[in-house]
Enzyme design. Structure first.
Site, PDB file in Angstrom:
ATOM      1  N   GLY B  56       0.831  -1.199   0.000  1.00  0.00           N
ATOM      2  CA  GLY B  56       0.000   0.000   0.000  1.00  0.00           C
ATOM      3  C   GLY B  56       0.859   1.240   0.000  1.00  0.00           C
ATOM      4  O   GLY B  56       2.082   1.155  -0.129  1.00  0.00           O
ATOM      5  N   ALA B  60       7.953   4.459   4.820  1.00  0.00           N
ATOM      6  CA  ALA B  60       8.361   3.909   6.111  1.00  0.00           C
ATOM      7  C   ALA B  60       8.494   4.993   7.186  1.00  0.00           C
ATOM      8  O   ALA B  60       8.042   4.818   8.318  1.00  0.00           O
ATOM      9  CB  ALA B  60       9.682   3.149   5.957  1.00  0.00           C
ATOM     10  N   LYS B 111       4.490   0.244 -10.579  1.00  0.00           N
ATOM     11  CA  LYS B 111       4.343   1.666 -10.230  1.00  0.00           C
ATOM     12  C   LYS B 111       5.703   2.336 -10.084  1.00  0.00           C
ATOM     13  O   LYS B 111       5.804   3.558 -10.224  1.00  0.00           O
ATOM     14  CB  LYS B 111       3.472   1.845  -8.986  1.00  0.00           C
ATOM     15  CG  LYS B 111       3.971   1.169  -7.722  1.00  0.00           C
ATOM     16  CD  LYS B 111       4.759   2.061  -6.798  1.00  0.00           C
ATOM     17  CE  LYS B 111       5.406   1.231  -5.707  1.00  0.00           C
ATOM     18  NZ  LYS B 111       6.347   1.961  -4.870  1.00  0.00           N
ATOM     19  N   THR B 168       4.286   7.335  -4.233  1.00  0.00           N
ATOM     20  CA  THR B 168       5.614   7.158  -4.803  1.00  0.00           C
ATOM     21  C   THR B 168       5.964   8.289  -5.761  1.00  0.00           C
ATOM     22  O   THR B 168       7.127   8.693  -5.860  1.00  0.00           O
ATOM     23  CB  THR B 168       5.663   5.798  -5.545  1.00  0.00           C
ATOM     24  OG1 THR B 168       5.113   4.807  -4.694  1.00  0.00           O
ATOM     25  CG2 THR B 168       7.070   5.418  -5.900  1.00  0.00           C
ATOM     26  N   ARG B 175      12.837   6.843  -3.519  1.00  0.00           N
ATOM     27  CA  ARG B 175      14.132   6.588  -4.169  1.00  0.00           C
ATOM     28  C   ARG B 175      14.012   6.570  -5.696  1.00  0.00           C
ATOM     29  O   ARG B 175      14.877   7.069  -6.400  1.00  0.00           O
ATOM     30  CB  ARG B 175      14.699   5.249  -3.697  1.00  0.00           C
ATOM     31  CG  ARG B 175      14.977   5.189  -2.208  1.00  0.00           C
ATOM     32  CD  ARG B 175      15.558   3.850  -1.822  1.00  0.00           C
ATOM     33  NE  ARG B 175      14.655   2.748  -2.157  1.00  0.00           N
ATOM     34  CZ  ARG B 175      13.736   2.260  -1.326  1.00  0.00           C
ATOM     35  NH1 ARG B 175      13.591   2.766  -0.126  1.00  0.00           N
ATOM     36  NH2 ARG B 175      12.960   1.253  -1.690  1.00  0.00           N
ATOM     37  N   GLU B 201      14.816   0.133  -6.857  1.00  0.00           N
ATOM     38  CA  GLU B 201      14.415  -1.106  -7.525  1.00  0.00           C
ATOM     39  C   GLU B 201      13.690  -0.856  -8.834  1.00  0.00           C
ATOM     40  O   GLU B 201      13.575  -1.754  -9.668  1.00  0.00           O
ATOM     41  CB  GLU B 201      13.580  -1.979  -6.590  1.00  0.00           C
ATOM     42  CG  GLU B 201      12.218  -1.412  -6.201  1.00  0.00           C
ATOM     43  CD  GLU B 201      12.260  -0.548  -4.945  1.00  0.00           C
ATOM     44  OE1 GLU B 201      13.180   0.285  -4.812  1.00  0.00           O
ATOM     45  OE2 GLU B 201      11.353  -0.695  -4.102  1.00  0.00           O
TER      46      GLU B 201
END
Lengths: 257, 257
Positions: B56, B60, B111, B168, B175, B201
């Site tokens: 979701g 963090a 995403k 994001t 990141r 990633e």
């Protein structure tokens, strides 16, 4: 009145509406208001006037700087939508056609209620996890209302729905988001509205959307929460806590909220 | 290896995966990688191990500060998803159940490609109108891939899809968005990755997603653009201009892009 306006509105000229909102009391959409007013002022062909809705994530200040943007031209008559697409398209303004003018108008109005909620979260410093959840769940509930009123669900997932919703909830310059932020910080609605030079149309729209939800028996918990905070003096933290602690649910199901 | 790990993984204990990505070459999803590795290291019941995907809009740093957030617990077995929902739910962390684990995993991986594109727009100072359009059209193309791979479209419109995508693309600390921003400012990929302490990633995932798009014959113009900018040295402004000036289109249609 028509004597003055008429010459500027040749009989065959379609009207492109860029207004957003739902009229209090009558609950009319902008193109319905335009049609109604044309009739009242004696425009001969008021009922047959072609209308197109142009809407999308379009912060005016960015458009004025020629930053890239997209929008939707929506009309029942796709040939008409294509005409508007071709007239307004530039290298920095990409327009898609859509045949769901009702959905585009409802999305443009209802997203302002969610934008006020987004501002309230900003005022509470609730963070981006919370705001993303709000946008996602907000889109679910405004889509639910739209579908109950005859709109297509896909329109709400498109540029005039989701796209506009994101810009409105994220951009610092949004008026409705700004009102919510001040409310989230504990200020009074009258005070906030009193010092603004422009209109925060989401505030009256919240009344209309809640009324539409009741008439169409659609569950809209975020709209209910915004309404109670704006007009019943409910504490924003209480309203947020309620939204977060309702019964555990599946993400998608009938009557999902 | 299993001798060391086994005691910590009782036979009946389900595994909750919070990993996001798609393995290069094998194109496996995280739960598939876990199953594969458990088999290789000799875990007796590797094939029958129950798995749940938890995903979701969860930055963090915000969770650590107890800011309100939501997530989805997804499993084929809804009773298992409900168990995870009840174990991880708190007053500030609201979990919805979902039966589409494939969709949740694909959304969580794909995403990140769109997040790199969002960062590129930030690096180019393209504005919020452009970014909202990107998120909207990005969601359309990752949904298209997901559906071709057996996922449910609704999952992509939910918290693990749209919700995570917004966080994001918007949060400064992301990141993948950061990598995109540096690329948008004209820096080289190796240079940007070399100075990061954590993994972005989305960069390897871009290769996997493009490969999946080809195998499933799904049109993904934003992913193609990100791939060409990251790996073929394409100029970001050229790629953006191309996306903005393709043939005028209806917003929704077969093969819509």
């Amino acid at each position: 009145v028509w004597e003055r306006i008429g010459p500027h509105l040749p009989p065959g000229a379609p009207i492109v509406s860029v207004a957003k909102g739902i009229e209090n009391e009558t609950l009319l959409r902008p193109t319905e208001v335009i049609g109604d007013v044309l009739g009242r002022i004696g425009a001969g062909n008021a009922g047959k006037r072609q209308m197109v809705v142009l809407s999308g994530p379009n912060i005016a200040g960015e458009l004025a700087r020629y930053l890239p943007a997209t929008a939707v031209a929506a009309a029942d008559d796709m040939a008409l939508a294509e005409r508007v697409q071709s007239v307004f398209s530039t290298q920095w303004f990409r327009i898609y056609t859509n045949n769901d003018a009702i959905g585009v108008e409802l999305a443009g109005a209802t997203k302002n209620v969610i934008a006020i909620a987004a501002g309230i979260l900003d005022g509470l410093s609730a963070g981006n996890n919370a705001k993303s959840a709000l946008v996602t769940r907000g889109l679910v509930e405004i889509t639910r209302l739209g579908v109950a009123m005859g709109a297509q669900a896909a329109t709400f997932q498109g540029l005039a729905g989701l796209g506009d919703l994101i810009t409105t909830c994220v951009s610092p310059e949004g008026r409705n988001r700004h009102v919510g932020e001040q409310i989230g910080k504990g200020r009074k609605l009258e005070e906030v509205l009193g010092e603004m030079e422009s209109v925060a149309e989401g505030v009256p729209t919240t009344r209309s959307v809640r009324e539409l939800a009741r008439r169409h028996r659609v569950e809209m918990p975020i709209t209910e929460a915004v309404h109670s905070v704006l007009f019943d003096g409910r504490d924003p933290i209480d309203a947020l806590t309620d939204l977060m602690t309702r019964d555990p649910k599946p993400e998608f199901s009938t009557g999902n909220a």
